[in-house]
Design an enzyme around this catalytic site. Structure first.
Site, mmCIF file in Angstrom:
data_model
loop_
_atom_site.group_PDB
_atom_site.id
_atom_site.type_symbol
_atom_site.label_atom_id
_atom_site.label_comp_id
_atom_site.label_asym_id
_atom_site.label_seq_id
_atom_site.Cartn_x
_atom_site.Cartn_y
_atom_site.Cartn_z
ATOM 1 N N ASP A 1 0.940 -1.299 -0.135
ATOM 2 C CA ASP A 1 -0.052 -0.067 -0.063
ATOM 3 C C ASP A 1 0.894 1.187 -0.028
ATOM 4 O OD1 ASP A 1 0.687 -0.618 2.554
ATOM 5 O OD2 ASP A 1 -0.489 0.561 3.467
ATOM 6 N N GLU B 1 -0.020 -1.342 5.836
ATOM 7 C CA GLU B 1 1.203 -0.543 6.574
ATOM 8 C C GLU B 1 1.044 0.909 6.865
ATOM 9 O OE1 GLU B 1 5.225 0.647 7.641
ATOM 10 O OE2 GLU B 1 3.735 1.367 5.681
ATOM 11 N N GLU B 2 0.753 1.476 5.834
ATOM 12 C CA GLU B 2 0.644 3.023 5.699
ATOM 13 C C GLU B 2 -0.185 3.512 6.869
ATOM 14 O OE1 GLU B 2 2.724 4.843 4.769
ATOM 15 O OE2 GLU B 2 3.499 3.984 2.924
#
Length: 402
Positions: A80, A145-146
């Site tokens: 992502d 993850e972001e």
């Protein structure tokens, strides 16, 4: 100085394919919780280049496997990206994947589709040159993850039972070996007031005014935080402020600030909360301090709640994982590697910080391009990372056979 190792020459021979694959995944937008299309594209590439299997778990993480030996290595990269931001600041389409003078441009070029591309092609090289019998290689293209670093690995370890002997985080390191990062956490501070008509504010209590002293105290707290080796200084900053009131003609009855707290060695969730609660303005106003939770569906619809506390982690210069990485680096490049630490946070908060899995970092691109307009990565970085990942797997295989 020319690089003459066989691993580098093998990686260089795949440069055109590697660059084309990188362009393909840059051209697929993949915001957090919307990674489905890019995951499928990466999966197709894994199968095309010879991975034994490439499966998508219920959360939507892609897990490619090659080999079935007893020592398990995972090369992790998140699929992502953040959004593109103000398009007027970009010199080209953020999803163009343009290559100019050996540099590839686009959102995710450094942060961090480049690491995924290089890891996939390290698998391709190992398939071509011979996968060591005593190694199992995973390449993971992880999600969310972001928005919530490490959540993917919480899920893969806790629910999927994947626990490698070594995790290589492929976030950008400028081709250095990284061995840790500061942790982080997200907090909110809330003040309450009493609303009244804005024409007579003295009849109420303005929650925004109560917050003013807290804001000043937090700014001063950041200046007082002490650096600690080897990760340096923790930080705290206010990243958002919002208020509530019955109307724009009324005194605010609530005010909330969002804190981004970076944690250095020895700082924990409890210590960071206690610091905020001890501020004179917080105690004077009766403000409430809360550590936030994350509970957002992934692109598959699965929600895996977690607390927004992501622990600090670091390993020593003489840690076996670092020493092995140095051996592999010298074998490929013929020079001594540099080591360091990330400024930002990575999935290592879960692999190393929460689960204690030996973890190191090595990735293409540069940290300062992350989340920035005109994000970019050198094609040569992609090639060198492919060579290093291949050499690392072979180095570990030799060590395990000794």
């Amino acid at each position: 100085m020319p690089i003459n190792s066989q691993d580098y020459r093998d990686a260089k021979s795949l440069e055109a394919e590697l660059a084309a694959f990188m362009q393909a995944i840059i051209r697929i937008p993949s915001l957090s919780s919307r990674e489905g299309a890019v995951i499928e594209r990466i999966r197709a590439e894994m199968l095309r280049v010879g991975f034994d299997e490439a499966t998508i778990d219920p959360m939507g993480n892609l897990i490619g496997r090659m080999g079935s030996g007893p020592f398990v290595i995972a090369f992790d990269g998140h699929s992502d990206t953040v959004d593109t931001g103000d398009l007027s600041l970009w010199d080209r389409d953020p999803h163009s994947g343009d290559i100019e003078d050996g540099v590839l441009y686009g959102r995710g070029a450094s942060d961090q589709k480049g690491g995924i591309a290089s890891a996939v092609y390290a698998g391709a090289l190992l398939k071509k040159t011979g996968m060591p019998d005593n190694i199992t290689l995973y390449v993971t293209a992880t999600v969310q993850e972001e928005d919530c670093d490490g959540l993917c690995w919480q899920y893969m370890v806790n629910e999927g039972g994947l626990r490698p002997d070594l995790v290589v985080i492929t976030e950008p390191t400028s081709l250095r070996i990284y061995r840790g990062q500061r942790g982080r956490m997200e907090m909110e501070v809330h003040t309450s007031g009493v609303s009244c008509h804005g024409s007579a504010p003295e009849r109420g209590v303005n929650a925004v005014y109560k917050m003013a002293g807290i804001i000043a105290d937090i700014e001063q707290l950041n200046e007082r935080l002490e650096p600690r080796e080897p990760l340096g200084k923790g930080t705290v900053t206010i990243s958002e402020i919002r208020s509530t009131s019955p109307s724009l003609c009324a005194v605010a009855d609530g005010c909330t600030i969002h804190l981004d707290r970076r944690l250095t060695v020895g700082e924990t969730e409890a210590s960071a909360v206690a610091e905020i609660q001890a501020l004179p303005s917080v105690s004077a106003t009766g403000a409430k301090v809360t550590v936030l939770d994350y509970a957002v569906p992934s692109h598959t619809g699965l929600t895996y709640p977690t607390r927004k506390y992501y622990p600090t982690w670091d390993i020593g210069e003489d840690d076996p994982a670092v020493l092995t990485a140095k051996v592999a680096y010298r074998a490929v490049f013929g020079t001594e590697p540099e080591t360091g630490f990330w400024t930002f946070s990575t999935n290592g908060v879960a692999t190393a910080g929460m689960h204690g899995i030996p973890s190191i970092g090595f990735g293409p691109g540069h940290e300062h391009f992350a989340h920035a307009p005109n994000e970019q990565v050198e094609i040569e970085h992609l090639v060198r990372c492919t060579a290093f990942y291949t050499a690392l797997a072979k180095t570990i295989a030799r060590q395990q056979g000794e």
